[in-house]
Design an enzyme around this catalytic site. Structure first.
Site, PDB file in Angstrom:
ATOM      1  N   PHE A 132       0.855  -1.187   0.000  1.00 40.16           N
ATOM      2  CA  PHE A 132       0.000   0.000   0.000  1.00 40.16           C
ATOM      3  C   PHE A 132       0.893   1.241   0.000  1.00 40.16           C
ATOM      4  O   PHE A 132       1.927   1.266   0.679  1.00 40.16           O
ATOM      5  CB  PHE A 132      -0.907  -0.012   1.238  1.00 40.16           C
ATOM      6  CG  PHE A 132      -1.959   1.063   1.205  1.00 40.16           C
ATOM      7  CD1 PHE A 132      -3.091   0.910   0.412  1.00 40.16           C
ATOM      8  CD2 PHE A 132      -1.802   2.237   1.920  1.00 40.16           C
ATOM      9  CE1 PHE A 132      -4.057   1.920   0.354  1.00 40.16           C
ATOM     10  CE2 PHE A 132      -2.757   3.244   1.861  1.00 40.16           C
ATOM     11  CZ  PHE A 132      -3.885   3.082   1.079  1.00 40.16           C
ATOM     12  N   ASP A 204       2.037  -5.303   8.319  1.00 40.88           N
ATOM     13  CA  ASP A 204       0.919  -4.364   8.214  1.00 40.88           C
ATOM     14  C   ASP A 204      -0.347  -5.202   8.048  1.00 40.88           C
ATOM     15  O   ASP A 204      -0.554  -5.824   7.003  1.00 40.88           O
ATOM     16  CB  ASP A 204       1.107  -3.426   7.022  1.00 40.88           C
ATOM     17  CG  ASP A 204      -0.061  -2.456   6.887  1.00 40.88           C
ATOM     18  OD1 ASP A 204      -1.160  -2.754   7.414  1.00 40.88           O
ATOM     19  OD2 ASP A 204       0.116  -1.403   6.251  1.00 40.88           O
ATOM     20  N   TYR A 229     -10.537   0.522  10.844  1.00 45.28           N
ATOM     21  CA  TYR A 229     -11.778   0.856  10.135  1.00 45.28           C
ATOM     22  C   TYR A 229     -12.156  -0.065   8.988  1.00 45.28           C
ATOM     23  O   TYR A 229     -13.155   0.168   8.331  1.00 45.28           O
ATOM     24  CB  TYR A 229     -11.757   2.307   9.645  1.00 45.28           C
ATOM     25  CG  TYR A 229     -10.542   2.721   8.836  1.00 45.28           C
ATOM     26  CD1 TYR A 229     -10.456   2.423   7.486  1.00 45.28           C
ATOM     27  CD2 TYR A 229      -9.513   3.427   9.423  1.00 45.28           C
ATOM     28  CE1 TYR A 229      -9.367   2.826   6.745  1.00 45.28           C
ATOM     29  CE2 TYR A 229      -8.403   3.833   8.691  1.00 45.28           C
ATOM     30  CZ  TYR A 229      -8.338   3.529   7.366  1.00 45.28           C
ATOM     31  OH  TYR A 229      -7.253   3.922   6.629  1.00 45.28           O
ATOM     32  N   LYS A 230     -11.335  -1.101   8.734  1.00 46.60           N
ATOM     33  CA  LYS A 230     -11.693  -2.022   7.661  1.00 46.60           C
ATOM     34  C   LYS A 230     -12.493  -3.180   8.266  1.00 46.60           C
ATOM     35  O   LYS A 230     -13.638  -2.987   8.665  1.00 46.60           O
ATOM     36  CB  LYS A 230     -10.436  -2.470   6.923  1.00 46.60           C
ATOM     37  CG  LYS A 230      -9.716  -1.302   6.239  1.00 46.60           C
ATOM     38  CD  LYS A 230      -8.480  -1.755   5.481  1.00 46.60           C
ATOM     39  CE  LYS A 230      -7.647  -0.597   4.989  1.00 46.60           C
ATOM     40  NZ  LYS A 230      -8.256   0.140   3.879  1.00 46.60           N
ATOM     41  N   ARG A 378     -12.756  -4.440  -6.805  1.00 45.83           N
ATOM     42  CA  ARG A 378     -12.481  -5.121  -5.528  1.00 45.83           C
ATOM     43  C   ARG A 378     -13.783  -5.366  -4.771  1.00 45.83           C
ATOM     44  O   ARG A 378     -14.601  -4.453  -4.611  1.00 45.83           O
ATOM     45  CB  ARG A 378     -11.581  -4.272  -4.626  1.00 45.83           C
ATOM     46  CG  ARG A 378     -10.201  -4.016  -5.133  1.00 45.83           C
ATOM     47  CD  ARG A 378      -9.291  -3.529  -4.005  1.00 45.83           C
ATOM     48  NE  ARG A 378      -9.923  -2.479  -3.171  1.00 45.83           N
ATOM     49  CZ  ARG A 378      -9.411  -2.024  -2.041  1.00 45.83           C
ATOM     50  NH1 ARG A 378      -8.263  -2.512  -1.574  1.00 45.83           N
ATOM     51  NH2 ARG A 378     -10.023  -1.069  -1.360  1.00 45.83           N
TER      52      ARG A 378
END
Lengths: 419, 419
Positions: A132, A204, A229-230, A378
């Site tokens: 990322f 990560d 938050y995912k 996605r």
């Protein structure tokens, strides 16, 4: 078999799978909007039902009424450690090794600086060219400050590079899941290879925490970070977390030396003495409303085993792939996510040259996934609230859109604003 | 004159002052608990009435219903800049120079590294030995990383040190108000002296933003940081802010290179290219629930001039000092806060060897101030919601406590937990 018949068969299978799903009842712990199929929990998790009440209490009683006294009376002071341990329980971390607060970028920066400092004389920081963006930018920044070099090596090649040049590697910083393709990597094997080279492993977990059965202690990971938050569904921009293995805590030497990490924070000393244990990884006053929302969100996992979450996640993504193979055949899609369950994170990504308008057309129908430039669609599945019916609905609607050309309507074409 | 008569006279004055207060109506914009006199807004501001509704909307509609679409549809993406500008309006910063997010410690770290990098070849970072602990710890950390030296010089001596050794100073990092004594310093004069030495000025506005008429653009400050949860009343741990003067933005070279500060964040590039303007000072996804609470809180300033806030603040602290001089005379208190209005922040601090039990006894009576070791009683006034009656009530009750020895009860003695 025509597509109507195929759909009927998939619908019957979805119904049976949902009826037999041992986690089906967990969906009630989320407030999902009517008429929406939500497959973007890998970007922003849905709203857990426990959050609104917790926030009302945090605002009216804790802040509004108890005011400053809440630091003691409502134990705001320990919230970063309390929430850290709650996250830790989902990532295989025994208590006292995880702290919650700040953003992933900030936690990553802190951890990378501390990790490189633990390996003086080694000049390489290994990271993934497909990592990322923030992870790459922060690695470059840390390397520049500390005078080491970032070597970008894809996850699947990292072990051989470690075997050959590992003697010079200070830290390997990787993700267990590729955020675009959903490909999953063997955390234990890479951690072990890193240690064999005498280097430290930083994971990560943004795309793994709460979805995959991460076992940080068991694989002897050194450091890990991740967002709230995912899959953890802590709300937009929910605080991140940092894991520091107990064996590294007494030598964890972080650059963000805020007063909450001090051994005697209310002594108001002029020089920094780090607190013992994971408390030294605290920085300063955390955003408590966001942090208490995350704490409430994590109760959605009460009584839920990560192994069961993972099992359902794989079943959902596997079913997605099967449906897509059949219903989207001949429409220009290619699979980006591996077929083998052990190589699959909790998402399915498809490539298509018209990814943007296809996702836009899906969103207009209430099927929410996202896209990543240039050509990826996605679809994340959060096994806590996504059903087999949702998965089929997504593929069915994508089939309708692509077969009718609906996505070529002008309203679905790319605008210049953010996506 | 006996103390009953004195109290009557002060009560009459407080009543007249409150009746004539042009900001009296602003108190209705806060939800203050019944029976509480709140003089700790310099540590955690009271709950603004606009916050609960804004948070309910943020949680249920924006997060729960609009979900990931809120990044566009509810403009989450621009919230750090939007809220930054709203703070900027209160600190004399024209739009486009202030960003909100993260904590003060993180913003300070980012700004200090960038500032030192703008003055290569200079080896000193000047800061205050009486600065808030985080500021000193972060300065030490930045100095260690960048190979410069921290020189601790009290605010009142900084100008002479700058005149003598300023040629070697890269950055001067100070606060306009001493967080313990409430002493205020001349921001324009120190900024000017710093510039004459060729150095850069960084202000920590935690104890000034929203209370004093800070004029960052007018005094040509270079950088400033501050928190959102004291006078700005943004809630516990509300996001901090960072001001970067427009002239420094194109060369602002920060270490926390998160993806939100990238020129093309959704291009997902592997290397960092900073965005133009203040957007480059963004780091990554901000804690939106906390950020939107801060945004709503700032509406308490709608139509309120900072000059009027400051005028009332000085009148409140002056009245506090007068009441204390008369009612607390002979009980062992000494004044820590200057008498001259231009040397006074928005708080009054008293020294007393029994500070801890005195504050504890006050809190038990619903009069909330705080203490700082070893001997300071701190009373902050937020002119938006504190009345002259509140101020008198505080001093009157402190007089009752100290004159009866109530604070010597065992329940008010120091415990080992945090205060």
């Amino acid at each position: 078999m025509d597509s109507v018949q195929q759909l009927k068969e998939f619908a019957a299978r979805a119904e049976a799978l949902d009826a037999a799903d041992p986690l089906a009842h967990v969906r009630e712990r989320f407030l999902l909007p009517e008429g929406v199929v939500y497959l973007d929990g890998n970007s922003l998790g849905a709203l857990p039902a426990a959050v609104p009440e917790a926030l009302t209490d945090a605002v009216h009683r804790q802040w509004g009424t108890d005011l400053i006294r809440s630091w003691n009376d409502n134990d705001w002071w320990n919230a970063p450690l309390r929430v850290g341990d709650a996250v830790g329980a989902l990532i295989g971390a025994a208590p006292g090794q995880t702290v919650a607060g700040d953003s992933t970028s900030v936690q990553l920066y802190n951890a990378l600086v501390a990790a490189v400092r633990l390996r003086p004389g080694r000049s390489l920081l290994l990271t993934d060219p497909d990592h990322f963006p923030t992870d790459q930018y922060i690695a470059d920044s840390v390397a520049r400050l500390l005078g080491v070099e970032v070597r970008r090596v894809p996850a699947r090649e990292a072990r051989s590079v470690l075997a050959a040049e590992g003697f010079d590697v200070a830290v390997a910083a990787y993700a267990p899941v590729d955020y675009r393709t959903g490909e999953a990597y063997d955390m234990a094997a890479l951690t072990s290879a890193t240690h064999e080279a005498g280097a430290l492993m930083l994971w990560d977990l943004c795309h793994a925490a709460g979805a995959l059965p991460v076992q940080l202690d068991a694989i002897e990971a050194d450091f890990a970070v991740g967002c709230g938050y995912k899959y953890l569904s802590g709300g937009p921009g929910a605080p991140a977390f940092l894991y520091v293995a107990e064996r590294h805590q007494s030598s964890f030497d972080q650059p963000l030396t805020g007063w909450h990490g001090h051994a005697d924070p209310f002594g108001m000393h002029g020089t920094y003495t780090p607190a013992p244990g994971i408390a030294r990884a605290r920085i300063s006053t955390p955003p408590l409303l966001s942090l208490l929302a995350l704490e409430a969100a994590l109760t959605a996992y009460d009584g839920v085993e990560m192994a069961a979450v993972h099992e359902k996640s794989l079943a959902l993504t596997g079913f997605f792939q099967e449906c897509a193979d059949v219903l989207l055949d001949g429409f220009g899609f290619t699979a980006a996510t591996p077929r083998e369950p052990e190589r699959r994170g909790s998402q399915v990504a498809l490539r298509h040259p018209e990814a943007y308008p296809l996702v836009a057309a899906l969103v207009a129908r209430g099927v929410i996934g996202d896209m990543r430039a240039p050509d990826l669609l996605r679809f994340g599945v959060n096994a806590l609230y996504v059903s087999y019916g949702d998965v089929l609905d997504c593929v069915r609607q994508l089939h309708e859109i692509v077969s009718t050309g609906e996505h070529r309507e002008p309203r679905f074409q790319k605008r210049s604003t953010v996506t």
